[in-house]
Design an enzyme around this catalytic site. Sequence first.
Site, PDB file in Angstrom:
ATOM      1  N   LYS A   1      24.338 -21.760 -22.358  1.00 48.44           N
ATOM      2  CA  LYS A   1      25.603 -21.738 -23.113  1.00 48.44           C
ATOM      3  C   LYS A   1      25.372 -22.174 -24.551  1.00 48.44           C
ATOM      4  CE  LYS A   1      28.176 -22.281 -18.942  1.00 48.44           C
ATOM      5  NZ  LYS A   1      28.478 -23.269 -17.895  1.00 48.44           N
TER       6      LYS A   1
ATOM      7  N   GLY B   1      20.505 -21.413 -16.244  1.00 49.80           N
ATOM      8  CA  GLY B   1      21.808 -21.996 -15.984  1.00 49.80           C
ATOM      9  C   GLY B   1      22.508 -22.384 -17.273  1.00 49.80           C
ATOM     10  N   SER B   2      23.310 -23.446 -17.179  1.00 47.60           N
ATOM     11  CA  SER B   2      24.261 -23.740 -18.260  1.00 47.60           C
ATOM     12  C   SER B   2      23.618 -24.038 -19.605  1.00 47.60           C
ATOM     13  CB  SER B   2      25.118 -24.919 -17.846  1.00 47.60           C
ATOM     14  OG  SER B   2      25.780 -24.619 -16.652  1.00 47.60           O
ATOM     15  N   THR B   3      22.340 -24.406 -19.640  1.00 48.48           N
ATOM     16  CA  THR B   3      21.756 -24.667 -20.952  1.00 48.48           C
ATOM     17  C   THR B   3      21.801 -23.404 -21.810  1.00 48.48           C
ATOM     18  OG1 THR B   3      19.616 -24.321 -19.923  1.00 48.48           O
ATOM     19  CG2 THR B   3      20.243 -26.578 -20.347  1.00 48.48           C
TER      20      THR B   3
END
Lengths: 224, 582
Positions: free
Chosen positions: B295, B291-293
């Site tokens: 990014k 997920g967003s980690t």
Amino acid sequence: MIRRSTLIWLTLAALLGFGLYQIKYEVQSQEERFTRINKQIVENQEAIQVLTAEWSFLNRPDRLAEMARRYLEMSPVVPAQFAQIANLPDREAMAAAAVLAASAPAAKPIPARAAMAANSATVPAAKTQLAPQPRPLVSAAPVSGPERMQATQPKPPASPPAANPSRPIEAARYLPPPKAEPAHERASLVDAPSVLIASVLTVLSEASSAPAQMIQMMRTSEVR
Amino acid sequence: MNPTAALTARPVVLDRPEAPPPGRSVRFEGAAKQALEIGRNRLLVTCAVFALAFTVIGGRLIEIAVSRSAPQRLAEARRALGFVPDRAPIVDRNGTLLATSLPTASLYADPRDVLDAGEAAAKLASVLPGLAAEEIQAKLSSEKNFVWLKRNLTPRQQYEVNRLGIPGFYFQREDKRIYPDGSLFAHIVGFADVDGRGLAGLERDLDERLKSQTQPLLLTVDVRLQHILREELQQGIQEFSAVGGMGIVMDVRTGEILAMVSLPDFDPNRPGASPPENRFNRNTLGVYEMGSTFKIFNSAMALDSGTASLRSSYDARQPIRISRYTITDYHAERRWLTVPEIFKYSSNIGSAKMALDAGVETQRAFMGRVGFLKPVPIELKEAGKPLYPRPWRPINAMTIAFGHGLSVSPLHVAMGTAAVLNGGILRAPTLIRRPPEEMPAGTRILKQSTSEDMRRLFRLVVEEGTGKNAAAPGYVVGGKTGTAEKVGHGGYRHKSVLSSFIGVFPMHDPQYLVMVMVDEPKGTKRSHGYATGGWVAAPVVRKVITRMGPLYGIPPVDETSPEIRRALVIESGPQEKRIASQ
């Protein structure tokens, strides 16, 4: 007639034989001692092995945390308890200011340290207003007597810190905080041997995990 | 003729009473002389041999008596070996024991020596309640000459068995592996079986080292920190009724793992007592879509390749529709977002466009450089293989930008984040403590300036963005939230997520990384029903940092001080609008 040399040789042989016998027995007993001591060394090494395992088992962090909660009036250090030396009030400067204010009529500034030494001997009756004064250690208000100076000397806490584990004790604000949180201060538990032993027994009797049983068994057998 | 010649005629009689007077030599001739010569020669040879032997013995005696080292050598030859455990102990970075071997006795029998199998079995079962009499009897009635009856008896049990006095029962000394901390290090240390073979964790991977050397094996982990991490993670899991969780604390400068917890865990003293799935090390063996980690790596890649700077902005007004997918934002802003804003609000649309702007090949090469395409290099055999798309198409690049479509282990992410923030040097995570000079050098994967920009982005997330719940006052925490939807039957399941937070502190000089992931948390009243990384994992990270700081003697600093502000400020300037080419 036995010749002289024969006699000498016989005596020598007898002496040698006796000496050999003595040495042989001595060696034998030393060997036995050697074996015995070696066996003891191995036994002790095994015991050390068991005891370090036990020590480490008794120092499990979750157990220490529980013990600290139960028996110590301390709580883990929180970041707010950190202070920088630079942020401490400068006691000498404040003391000097107080002295200056007090001895203004004398028109002659007294060095702070000299005043301190002189006053402690000459003050007749210290005013009781010292004790209840909390921090800041030196009040900004000029006080009439030079005895005010005593406040700058290391003073025992007026009353023991309240037994409130949630509140950091006062001294912590001025002293460097302990490095580890109490839960991990392994040495601190040793100060109360009776508590330690009692709790060790309860923990061991309550614990049902394999190492606890094993270690307990080994200990009792060794004692026996 | 001399007088001796006269004697030759007569037979030689040696014991004649009238022997020749001493001093006068007697000479023999002929056969008698020859016999005497032989006798004398033999005597001489014997004497020489004996003299030689005595000289050697004497020389040796003198050597032993005079020389200093000889008695020592003698003593050494006889020295007892002492107690040598079959496996070396394992200790943490401060020397606290994590695994050790204790001497025990194991009971075996020679069935041929047992007189009455039935009686022996009944007696034995009476003192060892764990054994069934029938089974023992069956063993004792076998034709073999060796059967194990019970391994690793306690001394008391040994005494009891001995007291029974059953013929044919014998004891064998064996070591039993003990893990005093129980489940605390279950996944790191692992466990060994009853025969002293490592079956899991470091016990398995370093089996040879543990068997061949007696020196304790020094690990990088810290028992105090491990306890803190486990306790806080456990609380987080309970609070949000999650099914599991994982946590890692790492030194970003060296790659040393200070603590690593995977929950649920098991007791390595009795590995069979827990369900087998508890032995699964989520940190290293499990691979997840993060997920967003992710990014973090998308931004680092874009900044490092030069396609974007902190002033670039991307159009995040409309969701991206590509084939049957729609990429939307969870915290939708519906406007042009700068790179820091994309990171702060965790914009999927912006990240996808950043990835396309950088290019599919750049992304793929970068992921390879960070080590996300092969198992994490750790001293554990339990290292999961990442799952990545083959072929790597633009749609994959877009989803990988926000952490879907590429599955890696949590330790991968920790390793990569450490490299992104420590100045750009990738170091393999390690559990074995080494002296500083033996530390592997690591490889540079990012420019120093990119790493400094990333520190600013990390700080921004905690100061203003999705990670405010991780702010531990005084420790200048920076981080990134992540909430990944788990893959279920026929697509992503919106209700079951993997919530994570990677925190690093202090951000102006990164030292420690604290990563927490919680598996399938359910929103609570206190989190306003949210089960996102910012609400679930970030508070756990904050609590760990708050307890860890004082433990490591890290003084809190004034977060508003000019030096720190200057190090972490994001300068505003004219925005540079970028359009990702699709």
